[in-house]
Design a protein around this motif. Structure first.
Motif, PDB file in Angstrom:
ATOM      1  N   ASP A 274       0.853  -1.193   0.000  1.00 39.78           N
ATOM      2  CA  ASP A 274       0.000   0.000   0.000  1.00 39.78           C
ATOM      3  C   ASP A 274       0.890   1.245   0.000  1.00 39.78           C
ATOM      4  N   PRO A 275       0.649   2.204  -0.905  1.00 41.69           N
ATOM      5  CA  PRO A 275       1.518   3.377  -1.000  1.00 41.69           C
ATOM      6  C   PRO A 275       1.489   4.255   0.240  1.00 41.69           C
ATOM      7  N   GLU A 276       0.397   4.250   0.968  1.00 44.15           N
ATOM      8  CA  GLU A 276       0.288   5.107   2.152  1.00 44.15           C
ATOM      9  C   GLU A 276       0.760   4.406   3.413  1.00 44.15           C
ATOM     10  N   TRP A 277       0.373   3.126   3.591  1.00 41.33           N
ATOM     11  CA  TRP A 277       0.640   2.430   4.838  1.00 41.33           C
ATOM     12  C   TRP A 277       1.839   1.489   4.768  1.00 41.33           C
ATOM     13  N   GLY A 278       2.429   1.342   3.599  1.00 43.94           N
ATOM     14  CA  GLY A 278       3.490   0.353   3.435  1.00 43.94           C
ATOM     15  C   GLY A 278       2.865  -1.012   3.214  1.00 43.94           C
ATOM     16  N   GLU A 279       2.165  -1.507   4.233  1.00 43.79           N
ATOM     17  CA  GLU A 279       1.334  -2.696   4.111  1.00 43.79           C
ATOM     18  C   GLU A 279      -0.044  -2.359   4.666  1.00 43.79           C
ATOM     19  N   ALA A 280      -1.063  -2.761   3.933  1.00 45.36           N
ATOM     20  CA  ALA A 280      -2.435  -2.566   4.405  1.00 45.36           C
ATOM     21  C   ALA A 280      -2.970  -3.895   4.904  1.00 45.36           C
ATOM     22  N   VAL A 281      -3.663  -3.863   6.027  1.00 44.24           N
ATOM     23  CA  VAL A 281      -4.293  -5.065   6.580  1.00 44.24           C
ATOM     24  C   VAL A 281      -5.585  -5.327   5.824  1.00 44.24           C
ATOM     25  N   VAL A 282      -5.693  -6.517   5.208  1.00 43.88           N
ATOM     26  CA  VAL A 282      -6.900  -6.886   4.471  1.00 43.88           C
ATOM     27  C   VAL A 282      -7.296  -8.305   4.885  1.00 43.88           C
ATOM     28  N   ALA A 283      -8.557  -8.623   4.693  1.00 41.60           N
ATOM     29  CA  ALA A 283      -9.062  -9.920   5.153  1.00 41.60           C
ATOM     30  C   ALA A 283      -9.990 -10.544   4.123  1.00 41.60           C
ATOM     31  N   LEU A 284      -9.908 -11.882   4.034  1.00 41.50           N
ATOM     32  CA  LEU A 284     -10.861 -12.667   3.263  1.00 41.50           C
ATOM     33  C   LEU A 284     -11.675 -13.463   4.268  1.00 41.50           C
ATOM     34  N   VAL A 285     -12.984 -13.272   4.268  1.00 44.63           N
ATOM     35  CA  VAL A 285     -13.865 -13.868   5.266  1.00 44.63           C
ATOM     36  C   VAL A 285     -14.862 -14.805   4.598  1.00 44.63           C
ATOM     37  N   VAL A 286     -15.042 -15.973   5.211  1.00 46.22           N
ATOM     38  CA  VAL A 286     -16.082 -16.918   4.784  1.00 46.22           C
ATOM     39  C   VAL A 286     -17.264 -16.726   5.725  1.00 46.22           C
ATOM     40  N   PRO A 287     -18.376 -16.190   5.223  1.00 42.04           N
ATOM     41  CA  PRO A 287     -19.512 -15.923   6.116  1.00 42.04           C
ATOM     42  C   PRO A 287     -20.309 -17.177   6.422  1.00 42.04           C
ATOM     43  N   ALA A 288     -21.013 -17.123   7.544  1.00 42.58           N
ATOM     44  CA  ALA A 288     -21.955 -18.175   7.917  1.00 42.58           C
ATOM     45  C   ALA A 288     -23.205 -17.474   8.421  1.00 42.58           C
ATOM     46  N   GLY A 289     -23.862 -16.807   7.504  1.00 40.59           N
ATOM     47  CA  GLY A 289     -24.996 -15.975   7.887  1.00 40.59           C
ATOM     48  C   GLY A 289     -24.721 -14.534   7.506  1.00 40.59           C
ATOM     49  N   GLU A 290     -25.157 -13.620   8.349  1.00 38.59           N
ATOM     50  CA  GLU A 290     -24.984 -12.186   8.084  1.00 38.59           C
ATOM     51  C   GLU A 290     -24.041 -11.603   9.120  1.00 38.59           C
ATOM     52  N   PRO A 291     -22.741 -11.443   8.779  1.00 36.54           N
ATOM     53  CA  PRO A 291     -21.809 -10.858   9.739  1.00 36.54           C
ATOM     54  C   PRO A 291     -22.178  -9.410  10.060  1.00 36.54           C
ATOM     55  N   GLY A 292     -21.848  -9.003  11.268  1.00 38.00           N
ATOM     56  CA  GLY A 292     -22.073  -7.616  11.666  1.00 38.00           C
ATOM     57  C   GLY A 292     -20.932  -6.735  11.207  1.00 38.00           C
ATOM     58  N   ASP A 293     -20.670  -5.672  11.932  1.00 39.00           N
ATOM     59  CA  ASP A 293     -19.601  -4.734  11.589  1.00 39.00           C
ATOM     60  C   ASP A 293     -18.279  -5.334  12.059  1.00 39.00           C
ATOM     61  N   LEU A 294     -17.621  -6.054  11.181  1.00 39.11           N
ATOM     62  CA  LEU A 294     -16.407  -6.775  11.550  1.00 39.11           C
ATOM     63  C   LEU A 294     -15.253  -5.829  11.834  1.00 39.11           C
ATOM     64  N   ARG A 295     -15.156  -4.753  11.072  1.00 33.46           N
ATOM     65  CA  ARG A 295     -14.082  -3.793  11.296  1.00 33.46           C
ATOM     66  C   ARG A 295     -14.220  -3.157  12.677  1.00 33.46           C
TER      67      ARG A 295
END
Length: 333
Positions: A267-288
């Motif tokens: 990431d140009p701003e953060w050097g590395e950006a934290v990103v996630a791949l999530v497998v849902p089991a229903g309707e996730p809430g506000d994960l962040r």
């Protein structure tokens, strides 16, 4: 692996690591190491029994099912069919004639049995123990198994330790675990004696009877070992180092989340950006928001994508390289 060249002295088998984070290596295992692991496993589980082989035998977890069976004097049952289907698992379990009844699964297989809820789950309940290895057992999966009446034994180990050597946080008999600067080190008769045709890698990892793993861990007051993730899972984002494993634990603990993998992408701003791949089991809430509340702003994923499943490599291990490629900016994977 150089199959045309002689094996190193005292080598009974060469196991190829799955290479989930790097190039695969050939692990040199002696008959002594394989036997020590199998005997310690039976001692911990409650004695020799009959095993169902449900994972490939060319990986250490599957091979050890065969070694345990041989030492127990029992005939293993083999899971047939393409892929892993709960009905096939049930049919194979029905062929077991002795006891105790054991099998070894990876978390993905157990999730499929729990999700199916039919004959496969009913069969899983009949086992005296299901050793669960190759990948971490999340607290949520442990809870689901307990509620379903399935007796699992989460195991930590690797090809270099002739399969799982720490069961539910407790080292097997004859296995010694030490922490050096937070890095897990292991000693005992279960250890491999090096890497195939790689004396340089052998010298780096094996010294004075100890094998230094790539994993971080802590020892709790009751003596149990908890694995915190790989030493190289740290993400440097904006000059702050955060643990991908810690973020995954928070995500997997949220309602509506089946599984998650967290990586750092350029990431140009953060050097590395934290990103996630999530497998849902229903309707996730506000994960962040959940991650921010528990771990702080630096650990909060900049982006979360959803998928039907996580890419796997080897015996049920998450293919982090594939996840990282998919989540790179501009990727359409």
């Amino acid at each position: 692996m150089a199959p045309g060249e002689p094996a190193e002295p005292e080598t009974a088998v060469v196991i190829a690591t799955s290479g989930s984070t790097g190039a695969p290596k050939g692990v040199l295992l002696s008959a002594r190491a394989l036997t020590a692991s199998a005997e310690a496993t039976h001692a911990r589980l409650g004695g020799p029994g009959q095993w169902l082989l449900a994972t490939p035998a060319h990986y250490i977890g599957g091979l050890q099912v065969l070694v345990r069976s041989m030492l127990a004097g029992t005939t293993p049952v083999f899971l047939t069919g393409t892929g892993f289907r709960p009905d096939d698992f049930a049919a194979a379990a029905a062929q077991l004639t002795g006891g105790p009844r054991y099998t070894a699964l990876v978390p993905t297989q157990l999730v499929r049995l729990l999700d199916d809820g039919g004959a496969g789950l009913a069969a899983a309940r009949t086992f005296d123990a299901i050793v669960l290895g190759a990948a971490a057992t999340t607290p949520a999966l442990r809870e689901r198994a307990a509620e379903a009446g399935v007796r699992i034994v989460p195991a930590y180990g690797m090809s270099e330790t002739a399969s799982g050597c720490v069961y539910d946080g407790v080292p097997l008999d004859g296995v010694h675990v030490d922490l050096a600067d937070g890095r897990i080190r292991i000693a005992g008769a279960v250890l491999a004696h090096g890497y195939r045709l790689r004396p340089d890698l052998t010298a780096d990892a094996f010294a004075d009877g100890w094998f230094t793993t790539s994993d971080r861990g802590i020892r709790h007051d009751d003596g149990r070992i908890e694995v915190l993730g790989r030493a190289d899972d740290m993400i440097n984002t904006g000059g702050v180092k955060v643990s991908a494993n810690a973020i995954e634990r928070v995500l997997c603990a949220q309602p509506g989340v089946r599984d998650a993998c967290v990586v750092g992408v350029a990431d140009p701003e953060w050097g590395e950006a934290v990103v996630a791949l999530v497998v849902p089991a229903g309707e996730p809430g506000d994960l962040r928001a959940a991650v921010r509340a528990e771990l702080g702003p630096a650990s909060t994923p900049k982006r979360i994508e959803f998928g039907a499943e996580l890419p796997l490599r080897g015996p049920g291990k998450i293919d982090r390289a594939a996840v990282k490629t998919r989540l790179q900016p501009g990727s359409h994977g």
